[in-house]
Motif scaffolding. Structure first.
Motif, short mmCIF file in Angstrom:
data_model
loop_
_atom_site.label_atom_id
_atom_site.label_comp_id
_atom_site.label_asym_id
_atom_site.label_seq_id
_atom_site.Cartn_x
_atom_site.Cartn_y
_atom_site.Cartn_z
N ARG A 13 6.46 -3.90 8.01
CA ARG A 13 5.38 -4.54 9.02
C ARG A 13 5.21 -5.75 8.64
O ARG A 13 5.08 -6.86 9.34
CB ARG A 13 4.22 -3.60 9.19
N ARG A 21 -0.04 6.96 16.41
CA ARG A 21 -0.94 6.91 15.38
C ARG A 21 -0.53 6.31 14.22
O ARG A 21 0.57 6.45 13.60
CB ARG A 21 -1.26 8.21 14.68
N PRO A 22 -0.74 4.79 14.34
CA PRO A 22 -0.16 3.90 13.00
C PRO A 22 -0.32 4.60 11.80
O PRO A 22 -1.15 5.17 11.42
CB PRO A 22 -0.97 2.74 13.32
N ALA A 23 0.87 4.26 11.02
CA ALA A 23 0.88 4.51 9.63
C ALA A 23 0.22 3.39 8.66
O ALA A 23 0.65 2.30 8.70
CB ALA A 23 2.36 4.83 9.01
N ALA A 24 -0.77 3.75 7.96
CA ALA A 24 -1.80 2.74 7.25
C ALA A 24 -1.31 2.56 6.00
O ALA A 24 -1.83 2.54 5.01
CB ALA A 24 -3.22 3.14 7.53
N TRP A 25 0.14 2.59 5.90
CA TRP A 25 0.89 2.11 4.61
C TRP A 25 2.10 1.16 4.62
O TRP A 25 2.60 1.09 5.63
CB TRP A 25 1.08 3.40 3.74
N ASP A 26 2.41 0.63 3.69
CA ASP A 26 3.71 -0.01 3.63
C ASP A 26 4.90 0.71 2.93
O ASP A 26 5.97 0.57 3.37
CB ASP A 26 3.51 -1.19 2.65
N GLN A 36 7.86 0.69 5.62
CA GLN A 36 7.41 0.01 6.78
C GLN A 36 7.40 -1.36 7.04
O GLN A 36 6.71 -1.95 6.12
CB GLN A 36 6.14 0.59 7.20
N ARG A 49 0.69 -1.03 0.06
CA ARG A 49 -0.08 -0.04 0.03
C ARG A 49 0.94 1.20 0.07
O ARG A 49 1.86 1.37 0.78
CB ARG A 49 -0.93 -0.14 1.13
N ALA A 85 -3.88 5.59 -1.26
CA ALA A 85 -3.40 4.61 -0.56
C ALA A 85 -3.73 3.24 -1.68
O ALA A 85 -3.72 1.89 -1.24
CB ALA A 85 -3.98 4.05 0.51
#
Ligand SMILES: Cc1cc2nc3c(=O)[nH]c(=O)nc-3n(C[C@H](O)[C@H](O)[C@H](O)COP(=O)(O)OP(=O)(O)OC[C@H]3O[C@@H](n4cnc5c(N)ncnc54)[C@H](O)[C@@H]3O)c2cc1C
Length: 342
Positions: free
Chosen positions: A226, A205-210, A224, A89, A98
């Motif tokens: 993750r 605040r988590p980052a909602a991307w890779d 990231q 993402r 995204a």
């Protein structure tokens, strides 16, 4: 035959030559294969003194397969379990949101494993921590090459030598034998890349991307780690980061102290995230030769091969761009050697 450099270009070349029945010795100055297909083992201790280990891919984060030949290789490597497809993402930059982009590939379980597997062939001898400082025609006048590492000559003579390394490094070894190639290699620009890598506490605040591609600031690309395919998931209370500085920024800070560069890149990452990070472990790596700069005005072949001398060169700077260029160039050099093309 000797192949100097065990990045993807050298590994592809060596594998093809070994499969064709040649005895091949691969030498690399590093402790193992991979070159810029790199994974750093990161070890750190938490407040309770407990050790944690993870791997961060601090060279290329992914690669593509645009040509039919590369797609064929990638398909076989996917089937063999050497590679995994990755559809990160992505936010920012050209993606504009995204939305997932087309497929990219990562080697599993680490980036260098791809080269390691290519070099895992019976006719191949692997010599790590061997920095080649000179190549020389055999002194007795017979055909062949002597290879010296840190001033010490290896005890065998090679029929041919293939150099598979960035152009500035190849130029030094080439100059006595092919001054024309040495000059072209020296004139081939490569971009540096300062890279920040480390493990932090999971941000508030988590980052909602890779992957993020910031439009401005020192950082060009933030990955990231993750949920990268073929790797263990980062624990929920941790975040794993690899951030690449822009080319211009890396050039301007090339000779700056790692500590100063690290502080600036940590600040830049916090700016992008809109929050500071609490780091468990963080460091920087300077890639002096990270990427070729595409130059349509320069018309280089996919590899150089001098059949008369038994001297060849491959690498991403000849094959085009990036990982795919490296692989295509290594293949092209092996094909030229096997066909006896001058
Ligand atoms: C930060 C970063 C981001 C990147 N992003 C991308 C991307 O998004 N997409 C993409 O496709 N590509 C990307 N790349 C580029 C890609 O990694 C390279 O193009 C490719 O891996 C080059 O392979 P190579 O075999 O030509 O060279 P290398 O991987 O550099 O291999 C050369 C090898 O030669 C060895 N060597 C050098 N000199 C000597 C010597 N004198 N004696 C012995 N050994 C020697 C080195 O140790 C090294 O192992 C990136 C690279 C970096 C660093």
């Amino acid at each position: 035959m000797a192949v100097v450099g065990a990045g993807l270009a050298g590994a592809a070349c060596a594998r093809a030559l070994a499969e064709a029945g040649h005895n091949v010795t691969v030498l690399d100055k590093a402790r193992g294969p991979g070159g810029r297909l790199a994974t750093r083992r990161v070890e750190w201790f938490d407040a309770q003194g407990q050790a944690h280990v993870c791997g961060l891919d601090h060279g290329t984060p992914w690669f593509d397969a645009r040509s039919a030949a590369m797609r064929q290789f990638v398909d076989a490597a996917l089937t063999a379990g050497w590679l995994a497809a990755w559809q990160p993402r992505i936010v920012g930059g050209r993606s504009g949101g995204a939305a997932p982009v087309s497929l990219h590939y990562v080697a599993v379980p680490t980036m260098p494993t791809l080269c390691q597997r290519l070099l895992d062939a019976p006719a191949l001898t692997r010599l790590w921590q061997h920095t080649v400082t000179a190549i020389k025609s055999a002194e007795d006048g017979s055909a062949g090459w002597q290879v010296s590492c840190a001033g010490e000559r290896l005890p065998r003579v090679f029929d041919a030598v293939m150099l598979a390394m960035p152009p500035a490094q190849a130029a030094v070894l080439l100059r006595p034998w092919r001054v024309d190639w040495a000059e072209q290699a020296e004139a081939t620009p490569m971009s540096p890349c300062w890279t920040l890598l480390g493990v932090s506490e999971a941000p508030g605040r988590p980052a909602a991307w890779d992957m993020a591609l910031p439009d401005s600031g020192p950082l060009a690309r933030i990955v990231q780690h993750r949920a990268r395919p073929g790797r263990a998931m980062a624990p929920a209370d941790q975040a794993h980061w690899v951030a690449h500085a822009r080319v211009q920024w890396s050039q301007a800070h090339l000779e700056h102290s790692p500590a100063g560069v690290q502080a600036q890149l940590q600040e830049a990452l916090a700016q992008v995230l809109g929050q500071p990070l609490r780091w468990h472990h963080v460091t920087v790596h300077r890639w002096r030769y990270a990427l070729t700069q595409p130059d349509p005005a320069r018309d280089l072949p996919a590899c150089w091969w001098d059949a008369t001398q038994g001297l060849g060169v491959c690498g991403d700077f000849l094959g085009g761009y990036g990982v795919e260029g490296a692989w295509l160039s290594g293949q092209a050099l092996a094909a030229s050697v096997l066909e006896g093309v001058v």
